[in-house]
Design an enzyme around this catalytic site. Structure first.
Site, short mmCIF file in Angstrom:
data_model
loop_
_atom_site.label_atom_id
_atom_site.label_comp_id
_atom_site.label_asym_id
_atom_site.label_seq_id
_atom_site.Cartn_x
_atom_site.Cartn_y
_atom_site.Cartn_z
N ASP A 1 0.99 -1.16 -0.16
CA ASP A 1 -0.04 0.18 0.11
C ASP A 1 1.02 1.20 -0.06
O ASP A 1 1.65 1.59 0.94
CB ASP A 1 -0.76 -0.04 1.15
CG ASP A 1 -1.66 1.51 1.44
OD1 ASP A 1 -1.72 2.21 0.53
OD2 ASP A 1 -2.77 1.22 2.20
N ASN B 1 5.32 3.69 -10.00
CA ASN B 1 4.41 3.55 -11.12
C ASN B 1 3.03 3.77 -10.61
O ASN B 1 2.21 4.07 -11.30
CB ASN B 1 4.72 2.36 -11.92
CG ASN B 1 3.55 2.14 -12.88
OD1 ASN B 1 3.37 2.73 -13.92
ND2 ASN B 1 2.77 1.17 -12.64
N TYR C 1 -5.63 14.83 -9.78
CA TYR C 1 -4.88 14.05 -10.33
C TYR C 1 -3.83 15.23 -11.03
O TYR C 1 -2.54 14.86 -11.11
CB TYR C 1 -5.46 13.45 -11.65
CG TYR C 1 -4.54 12.46 -12.45
CD1 TYR C 1 -4.13 11.49 -11.88
CD2 TYR C 1 -3.90 12.93 -13.68
CE1 TYR C 1 -3.34 10.42 -12.72
CE2 TYR C 1 -3.02 11.99 -14.39
CZ TYR C 1 -2.87 10.78 -13.87
OH TYR C 1 -2.02 10.05 -14.51
N LYS D 1 0.43 15.09 -10.13
CA LYS D 1 1.47 14.98 -10.94
C LYS D 1 2.44 16.16 -11.21
O LYS D 1 3.66 16.12 -11.42
CB LYS D 1 0.65 14.49 -12.34
CG LYS D 1 0.06 13.24 -12.29
CD LYS D 1 1.09 11.88 -11.80
CE LYS D 1 0.32 10.66 -11.90
NZ LYS D 1 1.07 9.58 -11.68
N THR E 1 -4.22 1.47 -21.86
CA THR E 1 -4.47 0.53 -20.86
C THR E 1 -5.83 0.76 -20.31
O THR E 1 -6.43 1.61 -20.34
CB THR E 1 -3.22 0.77 -19.86
OG1 THR E 1 -3.81 1.93 -18.96
CG2 THR E 1 -1.82 0.96 -20.15
#
Length: 259
Positions: free
Chosen positions: A60, A87, A153, A157, A188
């Site tokens: 985690d 990742n 998000y 980033k 993906t």
């Protein structure tokens, strides 16, 4: 000789679309691979597929003790740690800043940013014990400009870019290089399936037709760049950012019949 013979690589989110590609690529280059993540069943299946030189560990990324256990398991199983690939990442359901739940904000930053911070913090001593190594953080082209409806998000980033550069400055004299990859739209499940709480997938907002390279990226495209940055071929590269997006961030390609 394979580029990663006798080296150990830990990949977080190692069973996902990009993560499993990275794991397979490093393994094919001779590395011992540590597949770190929450999906223990998929981790075990990937170990069975690869056979030797592979270990799956529960991780985690938001939990400091979980990180300590993962790094210790890597050192115990393979004698050291040479490369960390941060990742693991999660996406928020699309919402305006005003409509974003603070709990969602916290969750996205906890995984994408704090998880990366904790990873560097936990791995640095092990990389130092190994005589140096590499950390590669996976960010996003959303770290280059604002993107409506994805504030958590985007913020996470952008922050990974600053964290990467700071860690590169602090760890360079220990022969530990820290770099960032900023993927664009990669084919993906991460971008092809709606984020939790959403009805629309990220891929629905993008058509590759205007890209200079008119296709979606493949996980292997990112893995190839990752192998370079983690290897001795990039021994003079640290604190750098590599965009891999087929020209998405360049703007639309000019077609001959439109000139």
């Amino acid at each position: 000789m394979p580029r990663f013979d006798n080296q150990t690589v830990l990949v977080t989110g190692g069973t996902g679309g990009q993560g499993s590609s990275h794991v397979r690529a490093f393994h094919a280059e001779g590395a011992h691979v540590v597949i770190a993540g929450l999906d223990e069943e998929r981790g075990a299946a990937l170990v069975d597929e690869l056979g030797t030189r592979a270990l799956a560990v529960h991780l985690d990324v938001t939990d400091e003790s979980s990180w300590s256990a993962a790094v210790a398991a890597a050192e115990e199983a393979f004698g050291g740690l040479n490369v960390l690939v941060n990742n693991a990442g999660v996406q928020n359901p699309p919402a305006t800043v005003e409509d974003t739940d603070p709990a969602t904000w916290s969750r996205i930053l906890d995984v994408n940013l704090t998880g990366t911070f904790l990873g560097i913090r936990a791995a640095a001593p092990a990389l130092r014990r190994a005589g140096g190594g590499a950390v590669v953080n996976i960010a996003s082209t959303m770290a280059l400009a604002g993107t409506a409806h994805y504030a958590p998000y985007v913020a996470s980033k952008w922050a990974v870019r600053g964290l990467t550069q700071t860690a590169a400055l602090e760890l360079g004299r220990d022969r530990i290089r820290v770099n960032t990859i900023l993927p664009g739209v990669i084919a993906t499940p991460f971008i092809q399936e709606p984020a939790a709480g959403a009805s629309t997938a990220i891929a629905d907002f993008y058509s590759p037709e205007p890209f200079a390279v008119p296709r979606l990226g493949e996980p292997a495209d990112v893995s190839g760049l990752l192998l370079f940055l983690a290897s001795s071929d990039a021994s003079f590269v640290t604190g750098a950012e590599y965009v891999i997006d087929g020209g998405l961030t360049l703007g639309p390609a000019l077609q001959a019949d439109a000139a």
